[in-house]
Scaffold this motif. Structure first.
Motif, PDB file in Angstrom:
ATOM      1  N   LEU A  80      58.496 -20.613  79.306  1.00 49.54           N
ATOM      2  CA  LEU A  80      57.234 -20.944  78.511  1.00 49.54           C
ATOM      3  C   LEU A  80      56.290 -22.052  79.210  1.00 49.54           C
ATOM      4  O   LEU A  80      55.086 -21.725  79.227  1.00 49.54           O
ATOM      5  N   LEU A  85      55.471 -20.438  70.871  1.00 54.45           N
ATOM      6  CA  LEU A  85      55.100 -19.338  71.562  1.00 54.45           C
ATOM      7  C   LEU A  85      53.563 -19.107  71.305  1.00 54.45           C
ATOM      8  O   LEU A  85      52.489 -19.074  72.157  1.00 54.45           O
ATOM      9  N   VAL A 119      51.264 -17.652  74.375  1.00 49.11           N
ATOM     10  CA  VAL A 119      51.971 -16.398  74.874  1.00 49.11           C
ATOM     11  C   VAL A 119      51.630 -14.989  74.356  1.00 49.11           C
ATOM     12  O   VAL A 119      50.853 -14.943  73.446  1.00 49.11           O
ATOM     13  N   LEU A 146      59.511 -14.031  77.514  1.00 48.85           N
ATOM     14  CA  LEU A 146      58.802 -15.084  78.158  1.00 48.85           C
ATOM     15  C   LEU A 146      58.554 -15.150  79.674  1.00 48.85           C
ATOM     16  O   LEU A 146      57.684 -15.489  80.017  1.00 48.85           O
TER      17      LEU A 146
END
Length: 317
Positions: free
Chosen positions: A59, A255, A260, A308
């Motif tokens: 992340l 996220l 993301v 990820l």
């Protein structure tokens, strides 16, 4: 010393170890009690400790635009997770040695079985902790301090089953710490997406460890050991569903906060789908099935990490 592949009387594999694992098949007999203390014969635990570290590292890599997570950092977290999970389990077995004698699944562990003395176990725990310390000292000062802060929760955990029906919550606080560490190692600070990821990982841990505790439902009652499985009873599936739902919300918030993209969201979808499959499958009267579902959480966590990691690589391309 007995031949490496031979298991003598009093040296039977512990019940929750994978059949035919490398420790039972290949390790010298004199090593087996120590490898079992470290749970090398049960790798699911270190995977579940490692995966939040890897989530957080991936992340952070995506948020920082550095591309695919550093293999060196991932390897350091792997070494640290194996060492610290082993040290934590050894500590847990020292503290719980009297309780372990009263539970069918745990009475064959090295200390209650008389294969290792508490003093020998303590020395082995210290050696493992030194390996974890060596890994921690490779990170920045903020991450080092954050790593040391986790020790208070780790130290408290073995005693919680004696005083509360929520020991799984304390385990979640300890086992999910890596969700903070990966971000801290990358940025030397924390931000709210890392905290949200940590919260999601805590609820995930509470859910899968409630499933794990189904194995000891009857023996825990006799021994006076408390757990969320005993607390929830016939409502265990509903409770685990709520915990897994909160886990999904926490991870989704992390996220979203880190920006993301589609690959990471696909990883989240796979993670959530896997948790849903567990809920459809779990039964409170099926201890063997509960162990299988607990182990399957490694795959759930790997699905999220893969998404990820790919997302981080694509965002830097």
């Amino acid at each position: 010393m007995t031949p490496a592949g031979r298991i003598e009387a009093g040296d039977a594999p512990v019940p929750d170890a994978a059949p035919g694992n490398l420790v039972d098949r290949l390790a010298p007999a004199s090593w087996r009690p120590y490898l079992r203390l470290a749970r090398i014969d049960r790798p699911t635990g270190w995977w579940l400790l490692l995966l939040p570290c890897w989530w957080s590292t991936a992340l952070a890599a995506g948020a920082g635009g550095s591309g695919f997570p550093s293999p060196a950092t991932l390897a350091l977290f792997w070494i640290g997770a194996v060492a610290m999970r082993g040290a934590g389990c050894t500590y847990n077995d020292i503290v719980d040695r009297d309780l372990d004698r009263q539970v069918e699944r745990t009475r064959g562990r090295p200390i209650p079985a008389g294969q290792v003395t508490p003093r020998q176990a303590a020395l082995f725990m210290a050696a493992q902790a030194l390996v974890g310390l060596a890994v921690l000292l490779t990170f920045n000062r903020f991450a080092i301090g954050l790593g040391f802060a986790s020790l208070a929760v780790v130290a408290a955990y073995p005693f919680m089953k004696r005083v509360t029906s929520w020991p799984q919550a304390v385990l979640g606080l300890a086992f999910s710490w890596g969700a903070l560490m990966g971000w801290a190692a990358a940025f030397g600070a924390l931000a709210w997406p890392a905290v949200a990821l940590y919260a999601g990982a805590v609820f995930w841990t509470m859910g899968y460890d409630t499933i794990y505790a189904v194995q000891d439902f009857e023996d825990d009652g006799v021994a006076g050991i408390r757990s969320t499985a005993r607390l929830f009873g016939a409502h265990t599936r509903l409770a685990v569903g709520i915990l897994y739902g909160l886990a999904a919300l926490g991870v989704a918030a992390a996220l979203w906060g880190a920006g993301v993209g589609p690959a990471g969201l696909a990883g989240l979808a796979g993670f959530v789908a896997h948790l849903g499959w567990q809920l459809r499958t779990v039964r409170v009267d099926d201890p063997r099935g509960a162990l299988r579902l607990f182990r399957a959480n490694r795959d759930a966590g790997l699905l999220l990490f893969a998404g990820l990691a790919v997302d981080a690589a694509l965002r830097a391309a």
